[in-house]
Design an enzyme around this catalytic site. Structure first.
Site, PDB file in Angstrom:
ATOM      1  N   ASP A 409      -1.451   8.832  -0.478  1.00  0.00           N
ATOM      2  CA  ASP A 409      -1.758   8.782   0.947  1.00  0.00           C
ATOM      3  C   ASP A 409      -0.511   9.026   1.792  1.00  0.00           C
ATOM      4  O   ASP A 409       0.597   8.612   1.431  1.00  0.00           O
ATOM      5  CB  ASP A 409      -2.346   7.401   1.262  1.00  0.00           C
ATOM      6  CG  ASP A 409      -2.746   7.252   2.711  1.00  0.00           C
ATOM      7  OD1 ASP A 409      -3.628   7.993   3.159  1.00  0.00           O
ATOM      8  OD2 ASP A 409      -2.165   6.392   3.402  1.00  0.00           O
ATOM      9  N   GLU A 462      -1.869  13.973   0.095  1.00  0.00           N
ATOM     10  CA  GLU A 462      -2.408  14.134   1.442  1.00  0.00           C
ATOM     11  C   GLU A 462      -1.213  14.463   2.330  1.00  0.00           C
ATOM     12  O   GLU A 462      -0.475  13.580   2.751  1.00  0.00           O
ATOM     13  CB  GLU A 462      -3.095  12.862   1.932  1.00  0.00           C
ATOM     14  CG  GLU A 462      -3.787  13.067   3.267  1.00  0.00           C
ATOM     15  CD  GLU A 462      -3.739  11.873   4.194  1.00  0.00           C
ATOM     16  OE1 GLU A 462      -4.442  11.885   5.216  1.00  0.00           O
ATOM     17  OE2 GLU A 462      -2.980  10.933   3.930  1.00  0.00           O
TER      18      GLU A 462
END
Length: 730
Positions: A409, A462
């Site tokens: 993330d 990401e």
């Protein structure tokens, strides 16, 4: 000698003893030099010493001048200095226990402290203290890194959460250790830390805890039960695949809101095993991606503000139950990806923030260590113990829970020192730039560790910027990720799809531009949870037009996504056109499947997944050899046409997407080969609640040059539709 004046005993009374083994257990009397037993029990009234393996009384201890300290000479006729204590407490209760201070920590051998196995030596580890061949003592060996602490104690249900009872010791390496006998699976505990300046800090959760309670206690729980027997050996021992040439269709899931039972209660891991696994299998997905299941205190963070990277969230069950869920996915042939958050952590008082009274885990300067966008702290990637903590955690999930992939993330926030900061709010690197060299080094080491030791596993970034080489190997100066989310494709495509069809002709480049950079990275095409929350609308509500046009738009988009180069990711609910925006507090709207439009979208998704798996022409996602434009500039009709090719073969698919409600009865398309083009999938089909616009099943090529090709076909193109053709030679 006046024991009250002895510094270590004074420290015991003040809960600031850093060397309990220096004064407790058996030690020479300072005057007689005879072996003497020193026992610390601050709430005891009297203590009797028993044999370790029998109830014979060895001696009675005498209270000293220091309240809580009991002393007696060790009997000359007893050679073994191992014992139990029968303690009578001042409140009238009594208890028999094994004194931990008879077991020096040097008797426990730690594994070598490699970055990949720190979880095997830190935290709460089930251990045995061997007395002789026929006798050992079971218990828990606690270890925690707190180099700036003045003292550390283990507190828990087993000692009344009294920080005076079990002070830990450190050998100077910053790690505090203590073996406590008879503390077994399921014990609740935390660490009580006194900072160097003497301040007693809030009780800390174990950074390596494998299970943590929910609010309000947030207590760590010892976790030694290993009852799950893995049955996924075929999956784990499969041949190492080239994932870039295999289909990957990912179903992204928030476990707490996928489906709920009576009373709006979330399903447990075991209930998800019985319901989610067969659903994902029936829909034809190859992988499932789970929003962070590492423990987190606030439901509204969806797991992206974790306090407990080593703990499976207890919201849905025990760690062994989660293993059963992963195992079931693997037995169904479905890979498991988990979202992993090494970029930042919240400042909750029971977590890592200011852990030992100093900035052990976060950057000290808030210009580097505080994330203004998420109000959280940023890991100090320049510290070896932080890097080791995080990499060990990644390996922990791959090894202990058989996770197949980590979607990392917020990578962009790690790469840039000025991320979400204004001028003057950030600290440049040594070269005056905005790249965080320490975070870059960490990410490279992370990926090297995973790909070297776990070749069947992969990582996904990401990452939303144009940082070069995110999914290139580190030997090519890349970050080493296996894949990168294609946020540019996602933003451009959703912007385009939300426009009324009459205006799309002016924005044809929003769709064609993605092919300019489509093979610069190994991309995943994500329509994630972030796109259907916080006022962004559900996917069906993004679509313009009346009800029929909304669903037709969504079907055309789905065909475009599955045929565009790149792996596929879709958030739960998108597969059947979830009506409301996603909320973590309620179930998806499964009742919508009683409505034909929604059921048709689910059927289309299933068919696209199957087609994607079956058609090798759609597998060459990461090479220009697998893609060829036929027409990208027909902006007047808002039509795209392209070819997807099988690697090393003339076999190909022809794809035509019409993004307007205008049908075309005689639309000529240039084609690469002579022969026949047969419709494989038509999103306007009656089975998908389409318009049933007249459509042939097969088209023969004409020797008419078009789109720069010698041959062409004239097709009927339905409104707001996607057509996929397979080619056959005559």
């Amino acid at each position: 000698m006046d024991l009250v004046k002895h510094d270590l005993f004074q420290d015991l009374a003040k809960t600031q003893c850093a060397d309990p083994f220096g004064c407790l257990g058996c030690h020479p009397d300072p005057v007689t030099q005879e072996p003497t037993l020193y026992v610390w029990q601050p709430e005891a009234e009297s203590i009797v010493v028993l044999g370790l393996d029998h109830d014979q009384i060895l001696m009675c201890l005498t209270p000293s001048e220091l309240n809580g300290l009991f002393v007696a000479p060790w009997p000359d006729d007893i050679s073994s200095q191992h014992y139990r204590l029968k303690v009578q407490y001042r409140d009238g209760n009594h208890h028999t226990l094994v004194d931990p201070y008879q077991f020096a920590d040097s008797s426990f051998k730690d594994p070598e402290h490699h970055t990949a196995n720190l979880f095997k030596s830190q935290g709460a580890i089930h251990r045995s203290a061997y007395i002789h061949d026929k006798l050992s003592i079971q218990g828990t060996r606690f270890a925690v890194y707190a180099p700036a602490a003045r003292s550390v104690s283990v507190v828990g249900d087993f000692n009344g959460w009294d920080g005076r009872v079990h002070p830990m010791s450190s050998n100077g390496d910053g790690i505090w250790r203590l073996f406590i006998p008879d503390v077994n699976h399921g014990a609740r505990y935390k660490f009580e830390i006194r900072a160097h300046d003497g301040q007693l800090l809030p009780h800390r959760t174990d950074p390596y805890a494998q299970q943590i309670e929910q609010f309000p206690s947030f207590a760590s729980i010892t976790c030694f039960d290993r009852h799950h027997v893995w049955s996924d050996s075929d999956w784990c021992q499969r041949s190492v695949e080239n994932l870039y040439e295999r289909p990957m269709s990912i179903y992204e899931v928030h476990l707490g809101s996928w489906r709920r039972k009576q009373g709006n209660q979330a399903l447990s891991y075991l209930e998800l095993k019985d319901q989610l696994v067969p659903y994902v299998k029936s829909m034809g997905y190859t992988h499932v991606e789970l929003l962070p299941i590492t423990e987190y205190p606030f439901d509204g963070s969806w797991g992206y503000q974790p306090v407990g990277l080593y703990a499976v969230t207890s919201r849905f069950g025990h760690p062994e139950d989660f293993k059963a869920l992963v195992d079931a996915f693997h037995q169904a042939g479905i890979g498991v990806i988990m979202d992993w958050v090494p970029a930042h952590f919240p400042a909750d008082s029971h977590g890592l923030a200011n852990f030992d009274g100093s900035k052990q885990y976060e950057y000290p300067d808030p210009k580097k260590g505080w994330h203004p966008e998420w109000n959280s702290l940023i890991y100090d990637f320049g510290k070896d113990h932080v890097v080791n903590y995080l990499i060990s955690n990644a390996v922990y999930w791959l090894e202990e829970f058989h996770i197949d992939g980590l979607r990392v993330d917020a990578v962009a926030s790690m790469l840039y020192l000025d991320y979400a900061r204004e001028e003057g709010e950030w600290i440049p690197n040594q070269d005056g730039g905005n790249h965080n060299y320490e975070a870059i080094a960490f990410l490279r080491k992370l990926n090297e560790t995973i790909y070297l030791n776990h070749p069947r596993c992969f990582t996904v970034a990401e990452e939303s910027t144009a940082f070069p080489g995110v999914s290139k190997p580190t030997f090519m100066n890349g970050l080493g990720f296996g894949f990168k989310w294609n946020m540019g494709w996602m933003n451009d495509t959703l912007d385009y799809m939300q426009r009324d069809a009459i205006y799309r002709q002016y924005h044809q480049g929003d769709l064609s531009f993605s092919m300019v950079y489509a093979f610069d990275e190994q991309f995943v095409l994500p329509i994630s949870h972030d796109e259907v929350v916080h006022g962004k609308c559900s996917m069906i509500d993004k679509m313009p037009g009346d009800a029929w046009q909304k669903f037709a738009n969504l079907r055309a988009f789905s065909a475009y996504m599955y045929c565009h180069p790149g792996k596929k990711l879709n958030f739960m609910g998108n597969e059947f056109a979830q009506g409301q925006e996603w909320s973590h507090e309620r179930s998806l709207d499964w009742h919508l499947l009683d409505i034909a439009y929604h059921k048709a979208q689910q059927d289309l998704t299933k068919d696209l997944n199957q087609l994607y798996q079956q058609q090798t022409s759609l597998h060459c996602d990461h090479s220009a050899d697998g893609f060829e434009w036929i027409s990208h500039d027909d902006s007047q009709n808002s039509i795209l046409a392209f070819v997807r090719r099988t690697k090393g073969s003339s076999q190909h698919l022809l794809v035509i997407i019409n993004f307007t409600p205008t049908p075309h009865t005689h639309y000529r398309i240039g084609v690469p080969e002579t022969g026949q083009y047969q419709v494989l999938l038509n999103t306007d089909d009656a089975n998908y609640q389409g318009s049933q616009f007249t459509q042939q099943s097969t088209y023969s090529t004409d020797p008419i040059a078009h789109h720069g090709r010698a041959n062409s076909i004239e097709v009927q193109v339905p409104p707001l539709s996607g057509l996929i053709f397979t080619w056959r030679q005559d």
